[in-house]
Design an enzyme around this catalytic site. Structure first.
Site, PDB file in Angstrom:
ATOM      1  N   TYR A  14       0.810  -1.218   0.000  1.00 46.02           N
ATOM      2  CA  TYR A  14       0.000   0.000   0.000  1.00 46.02           C
ATOM      3  C   TYR A  14       0.845   1.271   0.000  1.00 46.02           C
ATOM      4  O   TYR A  14       0.298   2.376   0.010  1.00 46.02           O
ATOM      5  CB  TYR A  14      -0.925   0.011   1.225  1.00 46.02           C
ATOM      6  CG  TYR A  14      -1.686  -1.269   1.398  1.00 46.02           C
ATOM      7  CD1 TYR A  14      -2.614  -1.673   0.442  1.00 46.02           C
ATOM      8  CD2 TYR A  14      -1.458  -2.099   2.493  1.00 46.02           C
ATOM      9  CE1 TYR A  14      -3.294  -2.873   0.576  1.00 46.02           C
ATOM     10  CE2 TYR A  14      -2.139  -3.300   2.638  1.00 46.02           C
ATOM     11  CZ  TYR A  14      -3.050  -3.682   1.676  1.00 46.02           C
ATOM     12  OH  TYR A  14      -3.723  -4.872   1.805  1.00 46.02           O
ATOM     13  N   HIS A  19      -3.977   7.031  -0.913  1.00 48.83           N
ATOM     14  CA  HIS A  19      -4.459   7.085   0.469  1.00 48.83           C
ATOM     15  C   HIS A  19      -3.302   7.204   1.459  1.00 48.83           C
ATOM     16  O   HIS A  19      -3.523   7.524   2.629  1.00 48.83           O
ATOM     17  CB  HIS A  19      -5.262   5.815   0.756  1.00 48.83           C
ATOM     18  CG  HIS A  19      -6.491   6.025   1.584  1.00 48.83           C
ATOM     19  ND1 HIS A  19      -7.126   7.240   1.725  1.00 48.83           N
ATOM     20  CD2 HIS A  19      -7.227   5.143   2.336  1.00 48.83           C
ATOM     21  CE1 HIS A  19      -8.189   7.102   2.510  1.00 48.83           C
ATOM     22  NE2 HIS A  19      -8.265   5.845   2.891  1.00 48.83           N
ATOM     23  N   PHE A  64      -4.081   0.323  10.287  1.00 52.64           N
ATOM     24  CA  PHE A  64      -4.949   0.551   9.137  1.00 52.64           C
ATOM     25  C   PHE A  64      -5.753   1.827   9.383  1.00 52.64           C
ATOM     26  O   PHE A  64      -6.008   2.225  10.505  1.00 52.64           O
ATOM     27  CB  PHE A  64      -5.832  -0.648   8.791  1.00 52.64           C
ATOM     28  CG  PHE A  64      -5.049  -1.768   8.171  1.00 52.64           C
ATOM     29  CD1 PHE A  64      -4.710  -1.721   6.831  1.00 52.64           C
ATOM     30  CD2 PHE A  64      -4.616  -2.843   8.933  1.00 52.64           C
ATOM     31  CE1 PHE A  64      -3.968  -2.737   6.249  1.00 52.64           C
ATOM     32  CE2 PHE A  64      -3.866  -3.864   8.364  1.00 52.64           C
ATOM     33  CZ  PHE A  64      -3.542  -3.797   7.012  1.00 52.64           C
ATOM     34  N   ASN A  66      -8.764   3.188   9.279  1.00 48.81           N
ATOM     35  CA  ASN A  66      -9.967   3.500  10.053  1.00 48.81           C
ATOM     36  C   ASN A  66      -9.806   3.309  11.555  1.00 48.81           C
ATOM     37  O   ASN A  66     -10.750   3.561  12.309  1.00 48.81           O
ATOM     38  CB  ASN A  66     -11.164   2.681   9.545  1.00 48.81           C
ATOM     39  CG  ASN A  66     -10.955   1.188   9.671  1.00 48.81           C
ATOM     40  OD1 ASN A  66      -9.831   0.718   9.778  1.00 48.81           O
ATOM     41  ND2 ASN A  66     -12.034   0.434   9.656  1.00 48.81           N
ATOM     42  N   ASN A 112     -12.163   8.265   6.820  1.00 54.08           N
ATOM     43  CA  ASN A 112     -12.260   7.331   7.937  1.00 54.08           C
ATOM     44  C   ASN A 112     -11.137   7.483   8.953  1.00 54.08           C
ATOM     45  O   ASN A 112     -11.343   7.268  10.150  1.00 54.08           O
ATOM     46  CB  ASN A 112     -12.303   5.899   7.408  1.00 54.08           C
ATOM     47  CG  ASN A 112     -13.607   5.589   6.711  1.00 54.08           C
ATOM     48  OD1 ASN A 112     -14.674   5.754   7.284  1.00 54.08           O
ATOM     49  ND2 ASN A 112     -13.530   5.171   5.460  1.00 54.08           N
TER      50      ASN A 112
END
EC number: 3.1.1.29
Length: 234
Positions: A14, A19, A64, A66, A112
């Site tokens: 990622y 993001h 992560f 959220n 989030n």
């Protein structure tokens, strides 16, 4: 002490995602200045140093997106700090690529990670939003934010991150207008653009959309996406 919290998702798969621009920003600051090596604490990667005569903690939650507030909130409590000593750096769909905005407090705009910070840290912290642009169709939002930056994005992304790192002392001193002008000059954007319209949450924008290719089917990221978007309908 000032806490600079960059938001993103952990894991090399990622690392290049839009993001994860918050992680990228902290990495750039870490490279430019004399911070300690990254270490693990508060369910995060952290590094400490000094900017503008102020002690600074860099923190990249490894929970992560959220659940970011769990990590950052733990750090604030450990150092007996309030939200006024926190600056969150994260991606913004409703700003053009390369555009930056900073403000004290405000809403989560459907992000989030910011929802989690609001819940665990309070609302009265500074929010540095770095524009990644909107794909133009809500069905493409999930694929956009979880997709990697392209080669052409380097034309604005590299100057944005390097200029932010070079002028991180302004961020620490609260010289927000001056910093926005520096970033605007570096990326060729305007520092006084109109405010974007309030965005629906990433969840609502993407729930009825097309799922991006090559999403993980197992592991923590897969579980997070299942909670966010629910089972795929026939």
């Amino acid at each position: 002490m000032i806490v600079l919290a960059g938001l993103g998702n952990p894991g090399s798969q990622y690392a290049g995602n839009r993001h994860n621009i918050g992680f990228m920003a902290l990495d750039a600051i870490h490279r430019r200045h004399s911070f300690s090596p990254w270490s693990k604490k508060f369910k995060a990667e952290i590094a400490d140093g000094t900017l503008a005569g102020e002690k600074v903690l860099l923190i990249k939650p490894q929970t992560f997106m959220n659940l970011s507030g769990e990590s950052v909130g733990e750090a604030l409590r450990f150092y007996k700090l309030g939200p006024e000593q926190l600056v969150a750096i994260y991606d913004e769909l409703d700003l053009l690529p390369g555009k930056a905005r900073i403000k004290l407090g405000g809403g989560h705009g459907g992000h989030n990670g910011i929802k989690s910070l609001d819940a665990h840290c309070g609302l009265n912290y500074r929010r540095l939003r770095l524009g990644i642009g909107h794909p133009g169709d809500k069905s493409r939002v999930q694929a956009h934010v979880l997709g990697d930056f392209g080669k052409l994005d380097a034309e604005w992304l590299d100057p944005l991150l390097e200029t932010l790192a070079e002028n991180a002392d302004m961020l620490v001193r609260g010289e927000d207008s001056q910093l926005m002008n520096k970033l605007a000059l570096a990326t060729g954007t305007k520092a006084d653009e109109e405010k974007p319209k309030p965005a629906k949450s990433h969840i609502h924008q993407a729930r009825n959309g097309v799922q991006p290719k090559k999403l993980p089917e197992t592991g923590p990221m897969a579980e997070m996406l299942k909670k966010m978007f629910g089972p795929k309908k026939d």
